[in-house]
Each structure stands twice: as structure tokens, then as C-alpha cells.
Scaffold this motif. Structure first.
Motif, mmCIF file in Angstrom:
data_model
loop_
_atom_site.group_PDB
_atom_site.id
_atom_site.type_symbol
_atom_site.label_atom_id
_atom_site.label_comp_id
_atom_site.label_asym_id
_atom_site.label_seq_id
_atom_site.Cartn_x
_atom_site.Cartn_y
_atom_site.Cartn_z
ATOM 1 N N GLY A 37 0.780 -1.211 -0.061
ATOM 2 C CA GLY A 37 0.088 0.005 -0.201
ATOM 3 C C GLY A 37 1.016 1.101 -0.093
ATOM 4 O O GLY A 37 1.890 1.372 0.616
ATOM 5 N N CYS A 38 0.334 2.350 -0.693
ATOM 6 C CA CYS A 38 0.819 3.435 -0.566
ATOM 7 C C CYS A 38 -0.055 4.861 -1.202
ATOM 8 O O CYS A 38 -0.836 4.455 -2.120
ATOM 9 N N PRO A 39 -0.288 5.792 -0.397
ATOM 10 C CA PRO A 39 -1.259 6.632 -0.726
ATOM 11 C C PRO A 39 -0.432 7.769 -1.880
ATOM 12 O O PRO A 39 -1.456 8.641 -2.387
ATOM 13 N N LEU A 40 0.773 7.716 -2.263
ATOM 14 C CA LEU A 40 1.414 8.284 -3.446
ATOM 15 C C LEU A 40 1.378 7.646 -4.684
ATOM 16 O O LEU A 40 1.048 6.457 -4.779
ATOM 17 N N ARG A 41 1.570 8.288 -5.577
ATOM 18 C CA ARG A 41 1.699 7.951 -7.046
ATOM 19 C C ARG A 41 2.636 8.693 -7.865
ATOM 20 O O ARG A 41 2.409 9.311 -8.714
ATOM 21 N N CYS A 42 3.908 8.237 -7.273
ATOM 22 C CA CYS A 42 4.947 8.925 -8.129
ATOM 23 C C CYS A 42 5.049 8.634 -9.385
ATOM 24 O O CYS A 42 5.030 7.311 -9.781
ATOM 25 N N GLY A 43 5.721 9.380 -10.466
ATOM 26 C CA GLY A 43 5.510 9.033 -11.743
ATOM 27 C C GLY A 43 6.433 8.040 -12.078
ATOM 28 O O GLY A 43 6.471 7.068 -13.047
ATOM 29 N N TYR A 44 7.799 7.965 -11.208
ATOM 30 C CA TYR A 44 8.868 6.970 -11.524
ATOM 31 C C TYR A 44 8.521 5.631 -10.768
ATOM 32 O O TYR A 44 9.658 5.082 -10.716
ATOM 33 N N CYS A 45 7.523 5.457 -10.094
ATOM 34 C CA CYS A 45 7.549 4.406 -9.048
ATOM 35 C C CYS A 45 7.858 3.090 -9.801
ATOM 36 O O CYS A 45 7.479 2.879 -10.704
ATOM 37 N N ASP A 46 8.704 2.285 -9.057
ATOM 38 C CA ASP A 46 9.267 1.128 -9.506
ATOM 39 C C ASP A 46 8.532 -0.223 -8.512
ATOM 40 O O ASP A 46 9.031 -1.524 -8.617
ATOM 41 N N THR A 47 7.675 0.390 -7.673
ATOM 42 C CA THR A 47 6.881 -0.747 -6.979
ATOM 43 C C THR A 47 5.479 -0.767 -6.841
ATOM 44 O O THR A 47 4.910 -1.012 -5.658
ATOM 45 N N GLU A 48 5.005 -0.618 -8.068
ATOM 46 C CA GLU A 48 3.785 -0.393 -8.436
ATOM 47 C C GLU A 48 2.994 -1.848 -7.790
ATOM 48 O O GLU A 48 1.751 -1.702 -7.376
ATOM 49 N N ALA A 50 3.353 -3.120 -5.325
ATOM 50 C CA ALA A 50 2.939 -3.244 -3.956
ATOM 51 C C ALA A 50 1.849 -2.334 -3.546
ATOM 52 O O ALA A 50 1.574 -2.261 -2.228
ATOM 53 N N PHE A 51 1.207 -1.894 -4.566
ATOM 54 C CA PHE A 51 0.139 -0.953 -4.003
ATOM 55 C C PHE A 51 -0.973 -1.707 -3.536
ATOM 56 O O PHE A 51 -1.727 -1.068 -2.686
ATOM 57 N N SER A 52 -1.220 -2.985 -3.953
ATOM 58 C CA SER A 52 -2.458 -3.713 -3.426
ATOM 59 C C SER A 52 -2.180 -4.929 -3.416
ATOM 60 O O SER A 52 -0.937 -5.509 -3.813
ATOM 61 N N THR A 77 10.350 -1.363 4.225
ATOM 62 C CA THR A 77 9.977 -0.547 2.695
ATOM 63 C C THR A 77 8.730 -0.652 2.292
ATOM 64 O O THR A 77 7.627 -1.585 2.860
ATOM 65 N N GLY A 78 8.441 -0.199 1.236
ATOM 66 C CA GLY A 78 6.990 -0.214 0.566
ATOM 67 C C GLY A 78 6.988 -0.219 -0.859
ATOM 68 O O GLY A 78 7.990 -0.454 -1.694
ATOM 69 N N GLY A 79 5.989 0.228 -1.411
ATOM 70 C CA GLY A 79 5.008 1.336 -0.598
ATOM 71 C C GLY A 79 5.296 2.023 0.357
ATOM 72 O O GLY A 79 6.556 2.381 0.126
ATOM 73 N N GLU A 80 4.479 2.547 1.039
ATOM 74 C CA GLU A 80 4.619 3.495 2.097
ATOM 75 C C GLU A 80 4.395 2.673 3.360
ATOM 76 O O GLU A 80 3.249 2.569 3.974
ATOM 77 N N THR A 105 10.948 5.707 3.806
ATOM 78 C CA THR A 105 9.558 6.312 3.816
ATOM 79 C C THR A 105 9.309 7.573 2.755
ATOM 80 O O THR A 105 10.677 8.306 2.244
ATOM 81 N N SER A 106 8.339 7.930 2.386
ATOM 82 C CA SER A 106 8.302 8.852 1.311
ATOM 83 C C SER A 106 8.309 10.165 1.692
ATOM 84 O O SER A 106 8.343 11.158 0.906
ATOM 85 N N GLY A 107 8.453 10.428 3.097
ATOM 86 C CA GLY A 107 8.332 11.891 3.475
ATOM 87 C C GLY A 107 7.078 12.402 3.503
ATOM 88 O O GLY A 107 6.765 13.663 4.124
ATOM 89 N N LEU A 124 12.509 13.318 -0.047
ATOM 90 C CA LEU A 124 11.539 14.623 -0.272
ATOM 91 C C LEU A 124 11.315 14.583 -1.811
ATOM 92 O O LEU A 124 12.344 14.264 -2.622
ATOM 93 N N LYS A 125 10.000 14.500 -2.125
ATOM 94 C CA LYS A 125 9.563 14.372 -3.362
ATOM 95 C C LYS A 125 9.558 15.602 -4.189
ATOM 96 O O LYS A 125 9.416 16.703 -3.785
ATOM 97 N N THR A 126 10.383 15.521 -5.403
ATOM 98 C CA THR A 126 10.950 16.648 -6.303
ATOM 99 C C THR A 126 9.563 16.905 -7.289
ATOM 100 O O THR A 126 8.570 16.207 -7.419
HETATM 101 S S1 SF4 Z 1 6.205 3.392 -3.483
HETATM 102 FE FE1 SF4 Z 1 7.378 5.137 -3.233
HETATM 103 S S2 SF4 Z 1 7.873 5.784 -5.409
HETATM 104 FE FE2 SF4 Z 1 5.959 4.309 -5.358
HETATM 105 S S3 SF4 Z 1 4.409 5.854 -5.310
HETATM 106 FE FE3 SF4 Z 1 4.674 5.398 -3.162
HETATM 107 S S4 SF4 Z 1 6.243 6.781 -2.566
HETATM 108 FE FE4 SF4 Z 1 6.153 6.841 -4.621
#
Ligand code: SF4
Length: 219
Positions: A37-48, A50-52, A77-80, A105-107, A124-126
Motif C-alpha cells: 500500500g501507498c497513498p502516493l503515485r510518483c511518476g517513476y514508481c518502481d514498486t507499483e 506493492a500498491f495492493s 520498505t514499501g509502498g509506504e 519512507t516517502s516523506g 523529499l519528493k521533487t
Molecule cells: S512506493 Fe514510493 S515511489 Fe512508489 S508511489 Fe509510493 S512513495 Fe512513490
């Protein structure tokens, strides 16, 4: 009050033993506990992946699996990982077992209650991540010398923004600062050159696991 078994459950995507791909312990054999699980959706995420999904495990089961590898280093790690409330007791119990524990952690989540023994590796997300607004800058005050702040840099604008944060928050006086390019060879070389030209007090890093295993889950 009785405590039900559910109170210690954590949703886990994978637990595996590999080499640490980044941070100050890069190259060291480490158990990775990847929370789902992760509440963010970074454009470069390499662990999608792990979202569900994932599997609900008790903290005891996670500790038993971790111990089976006889590790010295453990990374949560995660996800978040902090998106699950039971991440906090899991971190504490891993520290109690004597492992050197780090948390990625995502920050975007409050790190106040993370066990003091844990090495926090906080992003820190750019701007180019697409998740700039999620940064919880108050977290910076909680960081100490053992911790690390990581910028994943996608382009020159991200680099300039990261340099600004480094200066504004005096980040390198608080903790170690990591500048990491998204997985792109040309950008990696540019980023290395920019850091040298500007004589920045940061550590350039490449993600070792991407070179060794091309981001396959389980590594
Ligand atoms: S797992 Fe990390 S890189 Fe992927 S969306 Fe979440 S915070 Fe962003």
C-alpha cells in the motif's frame, strides 16, 4: 482489555534477502520487508506491484521469517510502510531483536513515533515526481545524524529544486543527503557532473539492485 490477533497484523507484499541497493549500507546483505500500500503515485514508481494485494501476517510471523535469514541489517520498505499503523510496533520489535533496522519512507507521513533506534531514509519528493504537494516538511526537524534524506532526481529542474531544499533546511548539517537519478544512464552522468561542479555536500548514488537484477521483485 484483550488484544485480538488482528491487532498485530501487517499486510506484506514480500520478504526477501538481497543486497541493499542504496543508502549508506549499500551492498550489504539485508532482509527487506515490503509492506503493501501507498497513498502516493510518483511518476517513476518502481514498486507499483506493492500498491495492493499482499498477505496479512502477524508481527510474530514476520519476525520468524526475518530470523530465518540470520541477517544483521533489516529494511522496512514499501509502498509506504507508515501507511499501516502496525508498522510502528513492527519496527520496535525488529530493533528489540538486535537488528540494524532502517525504514524507507516517502516523506508524506509523520515520522514522530518511529523508534529512535531506526535509521530513517526519507524521500523529499521533487517536482517531477508529481507528488511535491505531499511532502511533510515538518519531518525534517525529527531527523538526526543517523538518518538520510533522499532526492530522486528526474531532470535539471529537480536538481535545482533539491539544491534549494538542501540550502533552505541546512539538510547536510542534520543528516546525510542522497541524490539519486531516476534509472537513466545519461541523467546519472549529468547529475554526477552537476554535483561536482557545485561542490555539493551530498552523496551521489545509483540503485545497485537495478543494475544487478533489473528491478525484479524479490531482489
Ligand atoms: S512506493 Fe514510493 S515511489 Fe512508489 S508511489 Fe509510493 S512513495 Fe512513490
Amino acid at each position: 482489555m484483550s488484544v485480538s490477533a488482528d491487532d498485530s497484523l501487517v499486510r506484506i507484499t514480500e520478504i526477501f534477502y538481497s543486497l541493499q541497493g542504496e543508502t549508506r549500507t549499500v551492498g550489504l546483505p539485508t532482509v527487506f520487508i515490503r509492506l503493501t500500500g501507498c497513498p502516493l503515485r510518483c511518476g517513476y514508481c518502481d514498486t507499483e506491484y506493492a500498491f495492493s494485494g499482499g498477505e496479512r501476517m502477524t508481527i510474530d510471523q514476520i519476525l520468524t521469517t526475518t530470523e530465518s535469514y540470520h541477517p544483521r541489517y533489516v529494511t522496512v520498505t514499501g509502498g509506504e510502510p507508515l501507511a499501516q499503523k502496525n508498522c510502528l510496533p513492527l519496527l520496535k520489535q525488529l530493533c528489540d531483536r538486535g537488528y540494524e533496522v532502517s525504514l524507507e519512507t516517502s516523506g508524506a507521513m509523520d515520522i514522530t513515533d518511529v523508534d529512535d533506534r531506526v535509521v530513517i531514509v526519507m524521500d523529499l519528493k521533487t517536482p517531477a515526481s508529481g507528488e511535491l504537494a505531499k511532502n511533510r516538511f515538518e519531518n525534517i526537524d525529527q531527523l538526526t545524524q543517523k538518518d538520510q534524506v533522499k532526492f530522486v532526481i528526474c531532470d535539471r529542474e529537480d536538481y535545482n529544486w533539491s539544491k534549494e531544499q538542501l540550502k533552505n533546511y541546512l539538510l547536510n548539517e542534520k543528516c546525510e543527503v542522497l541524490f539519486s537519478p531516476v534509472h537513466d544512464q545519461a541523467l546519472a552522468t549529468d547529475l554526477a557532473n552537476w554535483i561536482i561542479e557545485d561542490n555539493l555536500p551530498v552523496r551521489f548514488q545509483l540503485q545497485l539492485h537495478k543494475y544487478l537484477w533489473n528491478d525484479e521483485p524479490g531482489h
